[in-house]
Design a protein around this motif. Structure first.
Motif, PDB file in Angstrom:
ATOM      1  N   MET A 178       2.768   5.498  25.628  1.00  0.00           N
ATOM      2  CA  MET A 178       3.751   4.750  24.854  1.00  0.00           C
ATOM      3  C   MET A 178       4.719   4.044  25.802  1.00  0.00           C
ATOM      4  SD  MET A 178       6.381   6.141  21.929  1.00  0.00           S
ATOM      5  CE  MET A 178       5.014   6.799  21.006  1.00  0.00           C
ATOM      6  N   ALA A 179       5.078   2.812  25.464  1.00  0.00           N
ATOM      7  CA  ALA A 179       5.960   2.030  26.321  1.00  0.00           C
ATOM      8  C   ALA A 179       7.352   2.644  26.375  1.00  0.00           C
ATOM      9  CB  ALA A 179       6.040   0.599  25.808  1.00  0.00           C
ATOM     10  N   ARG A 180       8.015   2.437  27.513  1.00  0.00           N
ATOM     11  CA  ARG A 180       9.364   2.955  27.691  1.00  0.00           C
ATOM     12  C   ARG A 180      10.311   1.815  27.982  1.00  0.00           C
ATOM     13  NH1 ARG A 180       9.630   8.468  30.992  1.00  0.00           N
ATOM     14  NH2 ARG A 180      11.773   7.769  30.885  1.00  0.00           N
ATOM     15  N   ILE A 181      11.570   1.999  27.596  1.00  0.00           N
ATOM     16  CA  ILE A 181      12.604   1.015  27.906  1.00  0.00           C
ATOM     17  C   ILE A 181      13.228   1.407  29.238  1.00  0.00           C
ATOM     18  CG2 ILE A 181      14.773   0.000  27.134  1.00  0.00           C
ATOM     19  CD1 ILE A 181      13.977   0.631  24.285  1.00  0.00           C
ATOM     20  N   PRO A 182      13.302   0.485  30.201  1.00  0.00           N
ATOM     21  CA  PRO A 182      13.877   0.822  31.509  1.00  0.00           C
ATOM     22  C   PRO A 182      15.299   1.357  31.381  1.00  0.00           C
ATOM     23  CG  PRO A 182      12.818  -1.332  31.560  1.00  0.00           C
ATOM     24  CD  PRO A 182      12.842  -0.901  30.126  1.00  0.00           C
ATOM     25  N   LYS A 183      15.658   2.286  32.275  1.00  0.00           N
ATOM     26  CA  LYS A 183      16.978   2.905  32.207  1.00  0.00           C
ATOM     27  C   LYS A 183      18.089   1.875  32.344  1.00  0.00           C
ATOM     28  CE  LYS A 183      19.716   6.768  33.888  1.00  0.00           C
ATOM     29  NZ  LYS A 183      20.972   6.036  33.753  1.00  0.00           N
ATOM     30  N   GLU A 184      17.866   0.844  33.157  1.00  0.00           N
ATOM     31  CA  GLU A 184      18.889  -0.193  33.325  1.00  0.00           C
ATOM     32  C   GLU A 184      19.179  -0.874  31.993  1.00  0.00           C
ATOM     33  OE1 GLU A 184      16.122   0.056  35.076  1.00  0.00           O
ATOM     34  OE2 GLU A 184      16.914   0.837  36.978  1.00  0.00           O
ATOM     35  N   THR A 185      18.115  -1.104  31.207  1.00  0.00           N
ATOM     36  CA  THR A 185      18.306  -1.736  29.900  1.00  0.00           C
ATOM     37  C   THR A 185      19.013  -0.791  28.940  1.00  0.00           C
ATOM     38  OG1 THR A 185      16.257  -2.983  30.256  1.00  0.00           O
ATOM     39  CG2 THR A 185      17.130  -2.923  28.020  1.00  0.00           C
ATOM     40  N   VAL A 186      18.632   0.490  28.996  1.00  0.00           N
ATOM     41  CA  VAL A 186      19.292   1.485  28.147  1.00  0.00           C
ATOM     42  C   VAL A 186      20.780   1.524  28.456  1.00  0.00           C
ATOM     43  CG1 VAL A 186      19.468   3.937  27.563  1.00  0.00           C
ATOM     44  CG2 VAL A 186      17.222   2.887  27.884  1.00  0.00           C
ATOM     45  N   ASP A 187      21.132   1.550  29.748  1.00  0.00           N
ATOM     46  CA  ASP A 187      22.543   1.569  30.152  1.00  0.00           C
ATOM     47  C   ASP A 187      23.269   0.330  29.649  1.00  0.00           C
ATOM     48  OD1 ASP A 187      22.084   3.962  31.398  1.00  0.00           O
ATOM     49  OD2 ASP A 187      21.881   3.106  33.410  1.00  0.00           O
ATOM     50  N   GLN A 188      22.606  -0.811  29.711  1.00  0.00           N
ATOM     51  CA  GLN A 188      23.219  -2.064  29.255  1.00  0.00           C
ATOM     52  C   GLN A 188      23.471  -2.022  27.745  1.00  0.00           C
ATOM     53  OE1 GLN A 188      20.813  -5.543  29.872  1.00  0.00           O
ATOM     54  NE2 GLN A 188      22.472  -6.969  29.433  1.00  0.00           N
ATOM     55  N   ILE A 189      22.508  -1.496  27.005  1.00  0.00           N
ATOM     56  CA  ILE A 189      22.660  -1.398  25.550  1.00  0.00           C
ATOM     57  C   ILE A 189      23.843  -0.503  25.202  1.00  0.00           C
ATOM     58  CG2 ILE A 189      21.590  -0.525  23.435  1.00  0.00           C
ATOM     59  CD1 ILE A 189      18.862  -1.308  24.700  1.00  0.00           C
ATOM     60  N   ILE A 190      23.895   0.660  25.828  1.00  0.00           N
ATOM     61  CA  ILE A 190      24.951   1.623  25.537  1.00  0.00           C
ATOM     62  C   ILE A 190      26.311   1.069  25.954  1.00  0.00           C
ATOM     63  CG2 ILE A 190      25.848   3.902  26.166  1.00  0.00           C
ATOM     64  CD1 ILE A 190      22.898   4.825  26.323  1.00  0.00           C
ATOM     65  N   HIS A 191      26.339   0.315  27.066  1.00  0.00           N
ATOM     66  CA  HIS A 191      27.590  -0.264  27.542  1.00  0.00           C
ATOM     67  C   HIS A 191      28.148  -1.278  26.533  1.00  0.00           C
ATOM     68  CE1 HIS A 191      30.578  -1.957  30.252  1.00  0.00           C
ATOM     69  NE2 HIS A 191      30.084  -3.159  30.006  1.00  0.00           N
ATOM     70  N   HIS A 192      27.271  -2.074  25.934  1.00  0.00           N
ATOM     71  CA  HIS A 192      27.725  -3.139  25.032  1.00  0.00           C
ATOM     72  C   HIS A 192      27.954  -2.650  23.600  1.00  0.00           C
ATOM     73  CE1 HIS A 192      26.338  -5.834  28.284  1.00  0.00           C
ATOM     74  NE2 HIS A 192      27.171  -6.703  27.750  1.00  0.00           N
ATOM     75  N   ALA A 193      27.287  -1.566  23.210  1.00  0.00           N
ATOM     76  CA  ALA A 193      27.357  -1.119  21.817  1.00  0.00           C
ATOM     77  C   ALA A 193      28.726  -0.507  21.512  1.00  0.00           C
ATOM     78  CB  ALA A 193      26.246  -0.112  21.535  1.00  0.00           C
ATOM     79  N   ASP A 194      29.455  -1.125  20.620  1.00  0.00           N
ATOM     80  CA  ASP A 194      30.762  -0.637  20.171  1.00  0.00           C
ATOM     81  C   ASP A 194      30.539   0.251  18.951  1.00  0.00           C
ATOM     82  OD1 ASP A 194      33.216  -0.319  18.813  1.00  0.00           O
ATOM     83  OD2 ASP A 194      34.018  -2.119  19.774  1.00  0.00           O
ATOM     84  N   ILE A 195      30.871   1.524  19.066  1.00  0.00           N
ATOM     85  CA  ILE A 195      30.558   2.460  17.987  1.00  0.00           C
ATOM     86  C   ILE A 195      31.304   2.122  16.706  1.00  0.00           C
ATOM     87  CG2 ILE A 195      32.328   4.191  18.546  1.00  0.00           C
ATOM     88  CD1 ILE A 195      30.038   6.293  17.876  1.00  0.00           C
ATOM     89  N   VAL A 196      32.509   1.554  16.820  1.00  0.00           N
ATOM     90  CA  VAL A 196      33.252   1.168  15.618  1.00  0.00           C
ATOM     91  C   VAL A 196      32.540   0.029  14.897  1.00  0.00           C
ATOM     92  CG1 VAL A 196      35.425   0.222  14.747  1.00  0.00           C
ATOM     93  CG2 VAL A 196      35.456   1.969  16.523  1.00  0.00           C
ATOM     94  N   GLU A 197      32.051  -0.948  15.668  1.00  0.00           N
ATOM     95  CA  GLU A 197      31.302  -2.058  15.065  1.00  0.00           C
ATOM     96  C   GLU A 197      30.020  -1.570  14.416  1.00  0.00           C
ATOM     97  OE1 GLU A 197      32.497  -5.821  17.972  1.00  0.00           O
ATOM     98  OE2 GLU A 197      30.458  -5.049  17.927  1.00  0.00           O
ATOM     99  N   VAL A 198      29.304  -0.714  15.117  1.00  0.00           N
ATOM    100  CA  VAL A 198      28.005  -0.251  14.621  1.00  0.00           C
ATOM    101  C   VAL A 198      28.175   0.600  13.365  1.00  0.00           C
ATOM    102  CG1 VAL A 198      25.985   1.167  15.153  1.00  0.00           C
ATOM    103  CG2 VAL A 198      26.923  -0.374  16.888  1.00  0.00           C
ATOM    104  N   VAL A 199      29.055   1.587  13.423  1.00  0.00           N
ATOM    105  CA  VAL A 199      29.281   2.436  12.260  1.00  0.00           C
ATOM    106  C   VAL A 199      29.878   1.615  11.117  1.00  0.00           C
ATOM    107  CG1 VAL A 199      30.522   4.452  11.383  1.00  0.00           C
ATOM    108  CG2 VAL A 199      29.515   4.517  13.660  1.00  0.00           C
ATOM    109  N   GLY A 200      30.728   0.642  11.478  1.00  0.00           N
ATOM    110  CA  GLY A 200      31.356  -0.206  10.470  1.00  0.00           C
ATOM    111  C   GLY A 200      30.388  -1.053   9.683  1.00  0.00           C
TER     112      GLY A 200
END
Length: 686
Positions: free
Chosen positions: A1-23
């Motif tokens: 199964m394909a994997r998402i590179p850790k650098e991309t995972v870090d970038q996603i988590i860095h940009h994801a605002d939990i208030v925006e997402v939950v909102g």
């Protein structure tokens, strides 16, 4: 199964605002440093779901769910870690580069992911058929144009068309490499049976020759379809929906909510209609805060979904009296769900779709504003007209209105409605209150265990029962306990039937393991205050990890978290909550969520009144020292217990001497640790 590179995972988590997402899924309101809402994972009427923006995590004090932004998407969508990351990447415009996967590899993911994938593929297939085939354009697109829908609306709602063939979708999906079992699970194809109900092995498309309305969940994923036939004199149903599946539960879905959720939150109002075309026409006319029950009776799940975004609902009816009568129960359910309900009628049997096309956008909005009336008043007018001058019918009409009032959980609103009903029917208010209480008592007697229906409790005066009166008849729910505790109530204040009550001693849970408690406290300090300096050269993480080098943690989960923290330090990073909460292991994410979420906050008024309470951060050195000392003392005490057991069983004099020597050593250590902690007075050993 394909994997998402850790650098991309870090970038996603860095940009994801939990208030925006939950909102995107619930309406958050700030209270102190955190944001609060009613939990989207279980039914509650008082907010116990908290989002901590500074820590990037959420926690529900009612059902216990907790985690970071990725975990939230996994919980709300019921999807995998990788699919949750892809959702966030799409939201924040981050390209996810991974190995090219075949359809077989895609379907190797869990069943739900596979059903999401194939539903999305089917949506694209139907949309393409609508726009780029002769049949789709000549029949499907022509029909949508006749209904006044433009290209923007068709694209926004991703409308489509299914060819009038038995197996177009089946052939196309098979050619694309999708497995038939997932086509069946989503209801896109049907297995043919013979007259005796035996599977013949033949399969065919469920939707044929129909305009397709994809049904999205609140995050925009396609979970099912509604379909309208365009064949004249067709003996089949005009509208056909996808069957229930692992991803589609019609009782928990509202058509148009995904496209309208932001407008609903902004306007603090939702218009509720019946059909797909009502939603499409109003949305195209600029009224985007609109959803449809898709022709089904309202359900508790749909009402809870609405309440995530607003407390105000206006139901749009056509002028058909029989239809209105049939819908009154659904509105009672809206009232019971704590929503403020208004009603708008349309003249001459028009529905919202036909009326907005008839009068235009501006006049339609003017009608909404001018014809809107409170539901209780609307129902009062409706049933009083039907009763006319018949005293028996009038009495029954009054009881009908009182039954709706009894559904309203807010006691002040109930009292206002009783006053209005008294004036409308010309009945003394005290008579109405007496009848109202009779209805409530009857409903209470029918409830399980004789408990009063929540939200309908009243005392003999028709006023709401007090907290003490209510606690005598029912237990508090987890969310009510959370709310009470947040506002300073003690466990005793919550009543004998509370989950905190301890009258039946035999039912008490066993005390948690002391060693585990000590280890948990150390992990908590490490996770929350890793980078906090204790001296110019030493931070909390460095200090605690050094102290624990020769004292390995014995609880596997805590030991694993400690190891993760060590790895972060070795890579030159502090082990921060924002990072740890995104860990690949669900048990670690859950633990971090628990450790980093505080149920209470100090009121800012304390500072205003010059009342200063030391924060844990102000005493962090003492907290770390005490945690280390308590852990070591517990380990020493366990060794003492083991040695005493060995002493009782020892028979060899040499062995007895050796054990006594060890006992003396551990007794001294225990006394020294106790003296440092100031917990006990050392006793002489000998």
């Amino acid at each position: 199964m394909a994997r998402i590179p850790k650098e991309t995972v870090d970038q996603i988590i860095h940009h994801a605002d939990i208030v925006e997402v939950v909102g995107d899924f619930v309406s958050l309101k700030r209270k102190g440093q955190n944001m609060w809402a009613c939990c989207p994972f279980h039914h509650e009427k008082s907010p116990s779901f908290s989002v901590a923006p500074a820590k990037g995590l959420y926690k529900c004090f009612g059902c216990g769910k907790a985690g970071g932004v990725v975990q939230f998407i996994m919980d709300i969508e019921g999807t995998s870690y990788v699919e949750a990351l892809k959702y966030l990447a799409k939201k924040y415009g981050i390209d996810v580069e991974e190995e090219e996967k075949t359809p077989e590899q895609q379907l190797a993911q869990n069943d739900k992911d596979s059903q999401f994938i194939i539903s999305n593929w089917a949506k694209d297939h139907y949309h393409r058929l609508l726009l780029s085939t002769d049949e789709g354009q000549g029949i499907g697109l022509s029909y949508l144009r006749q209904r006044g829908l433009n290209q923007t609306t068709i694209k926004t709602f991703e409308l489509g068309y299914s060819l009038d063939q038995w197996d177009d979708l089946l052939k196309s999906a098979t050619a694309a490499g999708f497995e038939q079992k997932y086509l069946e699970k989503t209801g896109l194809i049907i297995r043919r049976e013979d007259d005796q109900g035996q599977d013949t092995g033949r399969r065919y498309d469920r939707f044929r020759g129909r305009v397709m309305f994809p049904i999205h969940n609140v995050s925009g994923r396609v979970i099912g379809f509604g379909a309208r036939t365009l064949k004249p004199n067709d003996k089949t149903a005009k509208y056909l929906n996808s069957p229930e599946s692992d991803i589609y539960h019609k009782s928990d879905v509202l058509y148009g909510l995904y496209q309208g959720r932001q407008a609903i939150r902004t306007e603090e109002l939702c218009y509720l209609v019946e059909g797909y075309l009502d939603v499409l026409s109003l949305h195209q006319g600029g009224i985007k805060n609109v959803v449809a029950s898709s022709g089904t009776s309202l359900t508790d799940g749909q009402i809870r979904l609405l309440k995530r975004y607003t407390d105000n609902v206006t139901v749009l009816y056509d002028g058909d009296a029989a239809g209105i009568r049939a819908s009154l129960r659904g509105i009672d359910m809206l009232l019971e769900g704590g929503l403020n309900v208004r009603v708008v009628l349309f003249p001459d049997g028009n529905d919202p779709d036909s009326y907005i096309r008839k009068v235009g956008d501006q006049r339609f909005v003017e009608h909404l504003e001018g014809a809107s009336q409170d539901f209780i008043q609307f129902k009062t007018d409706l049933v009083s007209r039907e009763a006319a001058h018949d005293p028996v019918k009038k009495a029954e009409a009054i009881r009908e209105v009182l039954q709706s009032i009894a559904k309203v959980p807010d006691p002040i609103k109930r009292q206002v409605f009783l006053q209005q009903t008294s004036q409308a029917f010309g009945i003394d208010e005290q008579v109405l209150i007496t009848e109202y209480n009779k209805l409530v008592r009857n409903a209470s007697g029918k409830a399980a265990g004789g408990q009063s229906s929540e939200g309908s409790g009243a005392n003999s005066t028709g006023q709401p029962a007090t907290r003490n009166q209510q606690s005598a008849t029912r237990s508090l729910s987890p969310e009510e306990e959370a709310e009470a505790l947040m506002y300073g109530a003690s466990p005793e204040d919550l009543g004998g039937s509370s989950a905190f009550a301890t009258e039946e001693k035999e039912e008490l849970e066993p005390m948690p393991d002391v060693l585990q408690q000590c280890e948990r406290e150390l992990v908590r300090l490490l996770v929350l205050y890793a980078s906090q300096p204790l001296s110019p050269d030493v931070a909390v993480a460095q200090y605690l990890l050094a102290q624990l080098e020769e004292t390995p943690l014995r609880t596997p989960l805590y030991a694993d978290v400690l190891h993760v923290c060590q790895q972060e330090m070795e890579q030159g990073r502090w082990p921060e909550v924002r990072t740890l909460i995104q860990h690949g292991r669900s048990d670690i994410r859950a633990l971090i969520g628990d450790l980093a979420t505080e149920r209470y906050e100090l009121s800012p008024n304390w500072t205003t009144h010059q009342i200063y309470v030391p924060r844990e951060l102000d005493l962090i050195q003492e907290a770390c020292d005490n945690a280390i000392l308590r852990l070591k003392k517990e380990i020493v005490q366990r060794e003492l217990n083991q040695l005493q057991k060995e002493l009782r069983d020892a028979r060899d004099p040499a062995a007895v001497d050796k054990i006594l020597e060890a006992l003396m050593l551990y007794k001294r250590l225990d006394n020294e640790l106790a003296a440092h902690l100031g917990t006990v007075i050392p006793r002489n050993v000998g």
